[in-house]
Scaffold this motif. Structure first.
Motif, mmCIF file in Angstrom:
data_model
loop_
_atom_site.group_PDB
_atom_site.id
_atom_site.type_symbol
_atom_site.label_atom_id
_atom_site.label_comp_id
_atom_site.label_asym_id
_atom_site.label_seq_id
_atom_site.Cartn_x
_atom_site.Cartn_y
_atom_site.Cartn_z
ATOM 1 N N ILE A 146 50.396 46.917 38.222
ATOM 2 C CA ILE A 146 50.507 45.459 38.279
ATOM 3 C C ILE A 146 49.451 44.876 37.352
ATOM 4 C CG2 ILE A 146 50.222 43.432 39.757
ATOM 5 C CD1 ILE A 146 51.300 45.177 42.060
ATOM 6 N N LEU A 147 49.919 44.142 36.343
ATOM 7 C CA LEU A 147 49.008 43.606 35.333
ATOM 8 C C LEU A 147 48.818 42.101 35.442
ATOM 9 C CD1 LEU A 147 50.191 45.680 32.209
ATOM 10 C CD2 LEU A 147 48.478 46.260 33.945
ATOM 11 N N ASP A 148 49.664 41.432 36.220
ATOM 12 C CA ASP A 148 49.593 39.984 36.370
ATOM 13 C C ASP A 148 48.797 39.639 37.633
ATOM 14 O OD1 ASP A 148 49.962 37.278 36.687
ATOM 15 O OD2 ASP A 148 52.138 37.326 36.464
ATOM 16 N N PRO A 149 47.680 38.911 37.507
ATOM 17 C CA PRO A 149 46.875 38.568 38.688
ATOM 18 C C PRO A 149 47.595 37.630 39.655
ATOM 19 C CG PRO A 149 46.055 37.417 36.735
ATOM 20 C CD PRO A 149 47.072 38.404 36.256
ATOM 21 N N ASP A 150 48.685 37.001 39.217
ATOM 22 C CA ASP A 150 49.460 36.110 40.089
ATOM 23 C C ASP A 150 50.751 36.760 40.574
ATOM 24 O OD1 ASP A 150 47.663 33.948 39.949
ATOM 25 O OD2 ASP A 150 48.498 33.340 38.015
ATOM 26 N N TYR A 151 50.815 38.066 40.499
ATOM 27 C CA TYR A 151 52.038 38.790 40.859
ATOM 28 C C TYR A 151 52.477 38.462 42.291
ATOM 29 C CZ TYR A 151 54.773 42.810 42.502
ATOM 30 O OH TYR A 151 55.720 43.607 43.090
ATOM 31 N N VAL B 145 47.253 50.151 45.104
ATOM 32 C CA VAL B 145 46.920 49.628 46.429
ATOM 33 C C VAL B 145 45.731 48.671 46.337
ATOM 34 C CG1 VAL B 145 46.095 50.251 48.731
ATOM 35 C CG2 VAL B 145 47.890 51.608 47.638
ATOM 36 N N GLN B 146 44.735 49.032 45.563
ATOM 37 C CA GLN B 146 43.547 48.180 45.425
ATOM 38 C C GLN B 146 43.900 46.834 44.806
ATOM 39 O OE1 GLN B 146 41.068 50.825 43.183
ATOM 40 N NE2 GLN B 146 40.428 52.004 44.984
ATOM 41 N N GLU B 147 44.739 46.839 43.792
ATOM 42 C CA GLU B 147 45.135 45.584 43.149
ATOM 43 C C GLU B 147 45.938 44.708 44.112
ATOM 44 O OE1 GLU B 147 45.728 42.511 40.473
ATOM 45 O OE2 GLU B 147 44.283 44.172 40.412
ATOM 46 N N LEU B 148 46.847 45.304 44.837
ATOM 47 C CA LEU B 148 47.643 44.551 45.804
ATOM 48 C C LEU B 148 46.759 43.969 46.902
ATOM 49 C CD1 LEU B 148 50.636 47.014 46.054
ATOM 50 C CD2 LEU B 148 50.804 44.646 45.277
ATOM 51 N N HIS B 149 45.761 44.732 47.335
ATOM 52 C CA HIS B 149 44.849 44.263 48.371
ATOM 53 C C HIS B 149 44.064 43.051 47.888
ATOM 54 C CE1 HIS B 149 41.194 44.257 50.898
ATOM 55 N NE2 HIS B 149 42.025 44.647 51.841
ATOM 56 N N VAL B 150 43.538 43.121 46.684
ATOM 57 C CA VAL B 150 42.782 42.008 46.116
ATOM 58 C C VAL B 150 43.647 40.758 46.041
ATOM 59 C CG1 VAL B 150 41.697 41.132 44.002
ATOM 60 C CG2 VAL B 150 41.135 43.427 44.834
ATOM 61 N N GLN B 151 44.875 40.905 45.547
ATOM 62 C CA GLN B 151 45.750 39.747 45.397
ATOM 63 C C GLN B 151 46.144 39.158 46.749
ATOM 64 O OE1 GLN B 151 48.930 39.733 42.602
ATOM 65 N NE2 GLN B 151 47.863 40.988 41.099
#
Length: 306
Positions: free
Chosen positions: A108-113, A31-37
């Motif tokens: 999720i490992l890709d910052p441009d996902y 969730v945190q990674e998705l929020h940042v992206q």
């Protein structure tokens, strides 16, 4: 048909609804990674996380902090709704015109996902799956070996060969208006094959599926015992809905061949002998022979009766 959906669908706000059903998993990092992206993409968005009857309070407690993140809704369902119903429910709760469905046990490992998805204009987009994790530490994980063996089938090139048969709910984007006309089949209450039927539904409605390379990563794997419980549950689901799923299942195609040559009753007898017991014991154990997994599935399916 897509024009029909465009004309009569409800008008949704422009933006992205990220929908994550959760069952006994820690999804905080996801969730945190998705929020940042999403923030970096500069879009209007929401993330809806639903505990779908999680039975382990440890994970519920671990996930509660996501409720404090901006644009995140965290909801707890005491009862498990099932994989089909919960996805329809999430779609109904979503505010925006584009929906992203994700399983809770991926990374999720890709910052441009997210950007890669948002740059794609198709009605339904599948991003695929990669298998991660430490191979040495996972050398006795049946699920890991099964997924790793099939990983070459998860590439966009391979998925495009049978775009509807290769649909998977793990990681896909869909227009909200399409979900209005194409729902998950809520007869599928137990584990397995709700994604296969959804792919079939999309085909029947003339919805094109775009397969791209935008994978999430599977790095956490259940115990061999739990994986086998899920496998047997999936075989019961496949048997119950076998008429609907043909020809979308290779296992059912193998069953038909064995039936024609008269070997299905033989397979059933072998499973019910001590051989079936020892196969299950091995696959449940600490050092499973992963090559036996597909054979066991076939034998178990052959043993089922109406």
């Amino acid at each position: 048909i897509q024009t029909f959906f465009t004309t009569f669908a409800i008008m949704y706000k422009q933006g992205l609804s990220i929908l994550i059903p959760v069952f006994n998993r820690n999804c905080c990092a996801l969730v945190q990674e998705l929020h940042v992206q999403a923030v970096n993409c500069g879009i209007d968005f929401e993330i809806i996380v639903v505990e779908d009857g999680s039975t382990n309070p440890k994970y519920v407690d671990q996930n509660r902090p996501v409720a404090a993140i901006d644009h995140v809704r965290y909801i707890i369902h005491e009862e498990n709704m099932g994989r089909a119903i919960i996805r329809n429910w999430l779609a109904d709760k979503a505010e925006y015109d584009t929906l992203l469905f994700l399983d809770c046990d991926v990374d999720i490992l890709d910052p441009d996902y997210l950007k890669r998805y948002l740059d794609n204009k198709a009605s339904v987009v599948c991003g695929g799956l990669c298998i991660g994790g430490d191979a040495n530490k996972l050398r006795h994980s049946l699920r890991y070996h099964y997924e790793k063996t099939h990983e070459k089938e998860y590439t966009a090139k391979q998925r495009k060969r049978n775009p509807y048969k290769n649909f998977r709910t793990t990681n896909f984007l869909i227009e909200h208006k399409v979900m209005e006309g194409c729902r998950f089949d809520e007869r599928f209450r137990q584990y397995g094959y709700e994604d296969v039927i959804f792919g079939k539904t999309l085909k029947q409605n003339g919805i094109i599926i775009s397969h791209i390379e935008n994978p999430v990563y599977l790095t956490r794997f259940e115990s061999n015992t739990y994986f086998m419980i899920k496998t047997e549950e999936a075989m019961h689901t496949l048997y119950k809905f076998r008429k609907d799923i043909v020809p979308y299942s290779r296992l059912l195609q193998h069953v038909e061949v064995l039936k024609k040559i008269g070997l299905l009753p033989v397979l059933r007898l072998i499973y019910r002998s001590s051989i079936g017991y020892y196969l299950m014991r091995n696959l449940n154990g600490e050092r499973p022979v992963s090559q036996l997994y597909n054979l066991y599935k076939l034998m178990f399916f052959a043993s089922l009766k109406p």
